[in-house]
Structure formats: structure tokens, C-alpha cells
Design an enzyme around this catalytic site. Structure first.
Site, PDB file in Angstrom:
ATOM      1  N   ALA A  63       0.950  -1.246  -0.038  1.00  0.00           N
ATOM      2  CA  ALA A  63       0.168  -0.033  -0.059  1.00  0.00           C
ATOM      3  C   ALA A  63       0.787   1.177   0.055  1.00  0.00           C
ATOM      4  O   ALA A  63       1.898   1.393   0.598  1.00  0.00           O
ATOM      5  CB  ALA A  63      -0.979   0.053   1.188  1.00  0.00           C
ATOM      6  N   VAL A  64       0.507   2.266  -0.696  1.00  0.00           N
ATOM      7  CA  VAL A  64       1.080   3.423  -1.073  1.00  0.00           C
ATOM      8  C   VAL A  64       0.138   4.674  -0.488  1.00  0.00           C
ATOM      9  O   VAL A  64      -1.021   4.463  -0.756  1.00  0.00           O
ATOM     10  CB  VAL A  64       1.766   3.556  -2.231  1.00  0.00           C
ATOM     11  CG1 VAL A  64       2.281   5.012  -2.347  1.00  0.00           C
ATOM     12  CG2 VAL A  64       2.659   2.720  -2.602  1.00  0.00           C
ATOM     13  N   GLU A 121      -1.659 -12.266  -5.367  1.00  0.00           N
ATOM     14  CA  GLU A 121      -2.821 -12.179  -5.977  1.00  0.00           C
ATOM     15  C   GLU A 121      -3.383 -10.770  -6.097  1.00  0.00           C
ATOM     16  O   GLU A 121      -2.885 -10.024  -4.944  1.00  0.00           O
ATOM     17  CB  GLU A 121      -4.043 -12.833  -5.080  1.00  0.00           C
ATOM     18  CG  GLU A 121      -3.879 -14.357  -5.470  1.00  0.00           C
ATOM     19  CD  GLU A 121      -3.328 -15.189  -4.000  1.00  0.00           C
ATOM     20  OE1 GLU A 121      -2.984 -14.520  -3.068  1.00  0.00           O
ATOM     21  OE2 GLU A 121      -3.075 -16.361  -3.995  1.00  0.00           O
ATOM     22  N   ASN A 181      -8.129  -3.696 -10.474  1.00  0.00           N
ATOM     23  CA  ASN A 181      -7.165  -2.652  -9.846  1.00  0.00           C
ATOM     24  C   ASN A 181      -6.153  -2.459 -11.093  1.00  0.00           C
ATOM     25  O   ASN A 181      -5.106  -3.079 -10.852  1.00  0.00           O
ATOM     26  CB  ASN A 181      -6.622  -3.121  -8.799  1.00  0.00           C
ATOM     27  CG  ASN A 181      -5.722  -2.146  -7.922  1.00  0.00           C
ATOM     28  OD1 ASN A 181      -5.161  -1.272  -8.565  1.00  0.00           O
ATOM     29  ND2 ASN A 181      -5.561  -2.362  -6.875  1.00  0.00           N
ATOM     30  N   TYR A 188       2.790  -4.206 -11.083  1.00  0.00           N
ATOM     31  CA  TYR A 188       3.318  -5.759 -11.056  1.00  0.00           C
ATOM     32  C   TYR A 188       3.738  -6.096 -12.358  1.00  0.00           C
ATOM     33  O   TYR A 188       5.007  -6.675 -12.358  1.00  0.00           O
ATOM     34  CB  TYR A 188       2.408  -6.755 -10.513  1.00  0.00           C
ATOM     35  CG  TYR A 188       2.081  -6.601  -9.023  1.00  0.00           C
ATOM     36  CD1 TYR A 188       2.873  -6.070  -8.002  1.00  0.00           C
ATOM     37  CD2 TYR A 188       0.653  -6.453  -8.521  1.00  0.00           C
ATOM     38  CE1 TYR A 188       2.495  -5.774  -6.738  1.00  0.00           C
ATOM     39  CE2 TYR A 188       0.231  -6.122  -7.286  1.00  0.00           C
ATOM     40  CZ  TYR A 188       1.149  -5.734  -6.486  1.00  0.00           C
ATOM     41  OH  TYR A 188       0.791  -5.571  -5.207  1.00  0.00           O
TER      42      TYR A 188
END
Length: 158
Positions: A83-84, A116, A121, A128
Site C-alpha cells: 500500500a502507498v 494475488e 485494480n 506488478y
């Protein structure tokens, strides 16, 4: 005020400490529809198989602006959370943190890693894929709301 690129150059990625819990929990709550509880996060900070890296922004008085949580067991790793903070998204924090995770996994002898990610998103999917993760499958209706998960793998031996 420092520009995002300047802050990124001076940023630091390090192993999380118990004192980071409050900020990690806030990032978690802001990033996920199904955030982990503080108990789950504490277990990850102190457990033998989970590892948490945090990124600090010098423009935020060294405050934690992103984190990644991965599990490593018997040479196999899984990236469980990344998370950012919304304010820091789009400035390379996720990319740098993901590279640090890969380097740490290699250092710890992991052969591969998987994760996963929600199909819906596209920002995370692009992150990724740009980092070299290879899509290897789909988990239909994986998330509580019925969304599919895309499964990615990263070979760390090469």
C-alpha cells in the site's frame, strides 16, 4: 518543498518496527476494502515468517508513506499486502518498494514469489507487470465482493 522525485531519491526503505504499526494500519485502512486488523498486523511484525518493509518520505519528517508485507516459508514467498498513501501514489514509491521486496527475498534465498491482485485494480496490475511479475492464473470470485483475483509469479533465481 521538495519535488516528489527529490523526495524519492532521499527516501529510505527499511524493515518495519513495532512503532510503525499506527501508520501501517492507517495505510492498510485507506488502501483495502477488507483491511487487516491491528492484531493481524502486529502478528506480521513479530512473526517468524512474515516480513514488513516500509518506505519513508523525508519530506514527511521521515514518515512512513508505503509498506509491503510478505511471507517467506521454505524458499517460497507470497506478497500479501502493498500500500502507498494516496498522496504519494504515482511517484514511484510502489515501484521502489516492490524492487526492495524482490531484493530482500533474493537475499533471504527465495526461489520465487507469488501474489494475488484484484482484476479491477489496473494500477496495481500495471505496477506488478512493469516489475517483471508474470501472470500465471486467475482465481474467480476470490474476493468477498465476488471480484476475480489475478495470480502473478516472480522467478527470483535468474
Amino acid at each position: 518543498m521538495a519535488r516528489p522525485a527529490d523526495a524519492e531519491r532521499r527516501s529510505r526503505i527499511r524493515t518495519a518496527a513495532p512503532g510503525d504499526l499506527r501508520r501501517i494500519a492507517a495505510l492498510e485502512a485507506g488502501a483495502f476494502a477488507d483491511p487487516w486488523s491491528e492484531t493481524q498486523l502486529i502478528d506480521s511484525l513479530v512473526g517468524p515468517y512474515d516480513h514488513v518493509l516500509v518506505a519513508e518520505d523525508p519530506a514527511q519528517d521521515g514518515g512512513v508513506v508505503a509498506y509491503a508485507l510478505f511471507r517467506l516459508v521454505a524458499g517460497e514467498a507470497e506478497l500479501l499486502r502493498l500500500a502507498v498513501s494516496p498522496r504519494h501514489q504515482g511517484h514511484g514509491w510502489g515501484r521502489r518498494l516492490l524492487a526492495a521486496v524482490a531484493a530482500e527475498l533474493e537475499r533471504r534465498g527465495a526461489a520465487s514469489a507469488h501474489l494475488e491482485v484484484r482484476r479491477d485494480n489496473p494500477t496495481a496490475v500495471a505496477l506488478y507487470e512493469a516489475a517483471g511479475w508474470e501472470r500465471v492464473g486467475t482465481r474467480p470470485r476470490y474476493y468477498p465482493d465476488g471480484a476475480d483475483a489475478l495470480v502473478y509469479r516472480l522467478d527470483l533465481r535468474g
